[in-house]
Scaffold this motif. Sequence first.
Motif, mmCIF file in Angstrom:
data_model
loop_
_atom_site.group_PDB
_atom_site.id
_atom_site.type_symbol
_atom_site.label_atom_id
_atom_site.label_comp_id
_atom_site.label_asym_id
_atom_site.label_seq_id
_atom_site.Cartn_x
_atom_site.Cartn_y
_atom_site.Cartn_z
ATOM 1 N N LEU A 145 6.298 37.783 54.235
ATOM 2 C CA LEU A 145 7.085 36.706 53.626
ATOM 3 C C LEU A 145 6.207 35.845 52.737
ATOM 4 O O LEU A 145 6.683 35.271 51.745
ATOM 5 N N ALA A 146 4.919 35.765 53.059
ATOM 6 C CA ALA A 146 3.984 34.951 52.276
ATOM 7 C C ALA A 146 3.812 35.477 50.858
ATOM 8 O O ALA A 146 3.350 34.733 49.965
ATOM 9 N N ASP A 147 4.188 36.737 50.600
ATOM 10 C CA ASP A 147 4.091 37.282 49.235
ATOM 11 C C ASP A 147 5.037 36.581 48.275
ATOM 12 O O ASP A 147 4.833 36.609 47.057
ATOM 13 N N GLY A 148 6.110 35.988 48.802
ATOM 14 C CA GLY A 148 7.063 35.273 47.960
ATOM 15 C C GLY A 148 8.139 36.170 47.378
ATOM 16 O O GLY A 148 8.003 37.401 47.327
ATOM 17 N N THR A 149 9.205 35.548 46.922
ATOM 18 C CA THR A 149 10.375 36.298 46.464
ATOM 19 C C THR A 149 10.130 37.074 45.173
ATOM 20 O O THR A 149 10.733 38.123 44.963
ATOM 21 N N GLU A 150 9.251 36.576 44.307
ATOM 22 C CA GLU A 150 9.010 37.279 43.041
ATOM 23 C C GLU A 150 8.363 38.641 43.282
ATOM 24 O O GLU A 150 8.760 39.644 42.688
ATOM 25 N N LYS A 151 7.376 38.687 44.167
ATOM 26 C CA LYS A 151 6.740 39.977 44.494
ATOM 27 C C LYS A 151 7.721 40.892 45.220
ATOM 28 O O LYS A 151 7.746 42.104 44.982
ATOM 29 N N TRP A 152 8.510 40.315 46.118
ATOM 30 C CA TRP A 152 9.535 41.106 46.804
ATOM 31 C C TRP A 152 10.495 41.715 45.792
ATOM 32 O O TRP A 152 10.851 42.896 45.895
ATOM 33 N N ALA A 153 10.932 40.918 44.831
ATOM 34 C CA ALA A 153 11.886 41.394 43.825
ATOM 35 C C ALA A 153 11.301 42.559 43.026
ATOM 36 O O ALA A 153 11.970 43.573 42.787
ATOM 37 N N GLY A 154 10.033 42.426 42.615
ATOM 38 C CA GLY A 154 9.378 43.498 41.872
ATOM 39 C C GLY A 154 9.288 44.767 42.680
ATOM 40 O O GLY A 154 9.552 45.872 42.183
ATOM 41 N N PHE A 155 8.927 44.628 43.957
ATOM 42 C CA PHE A 155 8.820 45.791 44.842
ATOM 43 C C PHE A 155 10.171 46.452 45.023
ATOM 44 O O PHE A 155 10.287 47.689 44.967
ATOM 45 N N ILE A 156 11.200 45.660 45.236
ATOM 46 C CA ILE A 156 12.544 46.205 45.455
ATOM 47 C C ILE A 156 13.030 46.972 44.229
ATOM 48 O O ILE A 156 13.586 48.072 44.344
ATOM 49 N N PRO B 28 17.527 31.074 52.922
ATOM 50 C CA PRO B 28 16.963 30.481 51.697
ATOM 51 C C PRO B 28 16.077 31.474 50.952
ATOM 52 O O PRO B 28 16.152 31.580 49.720
ATOM 53 N N PHE B 29 15.248 32.220 51.675
ATOM 54 C CA PHE B 29 14.403 33.246 51.072
ATOM 55 C C PHE B 29 15.263 34.341 50.469
ATOM 56 O O PHE B 29 15.025 34.807 49.340
ATOM 57 N N LEU B 30 16.288 34.743 51.196
ATOM 58 C CA LEU B 30 17.153 35.835 50.758
ATOM 59 C C LEU B 30 17.872 35.501 49.453
ATOM 60 O O LEU B 30 17.923 36.323 48.527
ATOM 61 N N ILE B 31 18.405 34.288 49.355
ATOM 62 C CA ILE B 31 19.126 33.912 48.134
ATOM 63 C C ILE B 31 18.168 33.775 46.954
ATOM 64 O O ILE B 31 18.483 34.197 45.832
ATOM 65 N N ASP B 32 16.984 33.200 47.186
ATOM 66 C CA ASP B 32 15.983 33.123 46.114
ATOM 67 C C ASP B 32 15.570 34.520 45.667
ATOM 68 O O ASP B 32 15.358 34.773 44.480
ATOM 69 N N LEU B 33 15.463 35.434 46.623
ATOM 70 C CA LEU B 33 15.115 36.821 46.306
ATOM 71 C C LEU B 33 16.193 37.453 45.438
ATOM 72 O O LEU B 33 15.899 38.101 44.422
ATOM 73 N N PHE B 34 17.447 37.296 45.815
ATOM 74 C CA PHE B 34 18.546 37.826 45.020
ATOM 75 C C PHE B 34 18.529 37.259 43.608
ATOM 76 O O PHE B 34 18.803 37.955 42.638
ATOM 77 N N SER B 35 18.209 35.972 43.502
ATOM 78 C CA SER B 35 18.151 35.319 42.196
ATOM 79 C C SER B 35 17.079 35.957 41.321
ATOM 80 O O SER B 35 17.307 36.235 40.129
ATOM 81 N N ASP B 36 15.907 36.237 41.900
ATOM 82 C CA ASP B 36 14.818 36.865 41.145
ATOM 83 C C ASP B 36 15.180 38.290 40.737
ATOM 84 O O ASP B 36 14.850 38.734 39.627
ATOM 85 N N PRO C 108 14.792 39.964 55.365
ATOM 86 C CA PRO C 108 13.570 39.134 55.374
ATOM 87 C C PRO C 108 13.529 38.161 56.549
ATOM 88 O O PRO C 108 13.265 36.958 56.379
ATOM 89 N N SER C 109 13.800 38.635 57.753
ATOM 90 C CA SER C 109 13.935 37.765 58.920
ATOM 91 C C SER C 109 12.638 37.029 59.247
ATOM 92 O O SER C 109 11.542 37.559 59.078
#
Length: 369
Positions: A323-334, A217-225, A282-283
Amino acid sequence: MKRILAGFIMDGKAGGVDKYLLNFLDAVKNQDVQIDFLTDEVHEELKTYLAQYHCNLYPIASLRHPVRQFRQVCAVLQQKHYDMIYLNVSTAIDCIAAFAAKKMRVKERAIHSHSSGNDCESTAQRLVYDVVHRICKMFFYRAGTRFYGCSVKAGEWIFPKKIVQSEKFEVIYNAVDRNRFQYKEEIRRQVRKELGITDEQLVIGHIGNFCYAKNYPFLIDLFSDIHEKEKDSVFLLTGTGVELEEVREMVKKRGLTDCIRFLGWRKDADRLYQAMDLFVLPSRFEGLPIVGVEAQCAKLACVLSDTITREAKIQDHCHFLPLADGTEKWAGFILQHSRYDRMKVALTAEAANYDLDRQKEQLRRIVCH
């Protein structure tokens, strides 16, 4: 000839434990040993593969039937008179076979931990399993004589600290053939062409079993962002598992069908890494992810969750995020770290821990202890 009973293997391609056991078999094939395997279901393809090593495959009951499993393992041990049992497990709940071996007075009883959490799809079941695991952890080690883990964290998940900090415990890292995963620009172009991906497109990749631990679920939301910010991006998902159809439905609902590719189970993961620009994992938990090691050997930038042990870091473009940073921060970092000179990615000194020759030496010591 030393007789060893190893377990537990599934179908030979289900995940990291299966891959490790087959590597173990290959590493010790020239030693004076006979290795047989325990499984809870016989797969003909695996049976055929093991036949070339003259291995027997014994089906036993799953943990849903602990008494039956105990009796069946005792029966196998009594019939064949094994010198050693080598159990590769993910939780302390998998203690039945070890105590069967102790009852049958098998001299060497090695236990190898490959995880750091309970992989259950149901939240309620996971809570129950966590409690049972903690209870079993208090006495599981008493059935063993030697202890191993794919990381210190994996060892501490199943064994008491007094065991992990003793000479009885050894870390055997999930080694890979670094030559096989070396980055090659020509293969990158070939694979991208096969997949219909242009040189300009950003390719994010993930390889893993579709299960709770991998946090889809986190992974797909991350891809979406990521896709929202980088429209010309492609996501490669490789693997199979119990959550596959559920994840397909997630992708469909988010309108990401055109940019996410489901590649299924593949034998050519080494080629797929070449086509990617960045690898994401993001295990929720891991023992030590072999795919993370493989991706780094391919000089691929990696972003892993901070639940994964730092022992997995073997190059300078591997990053850990909460993981607590959330998908939006992950997306920006990536997106900030997705463009780099891949030829300049450097392995660290810790990469030597994952050398295949070093691991083979460790595996041979297991059987020649």
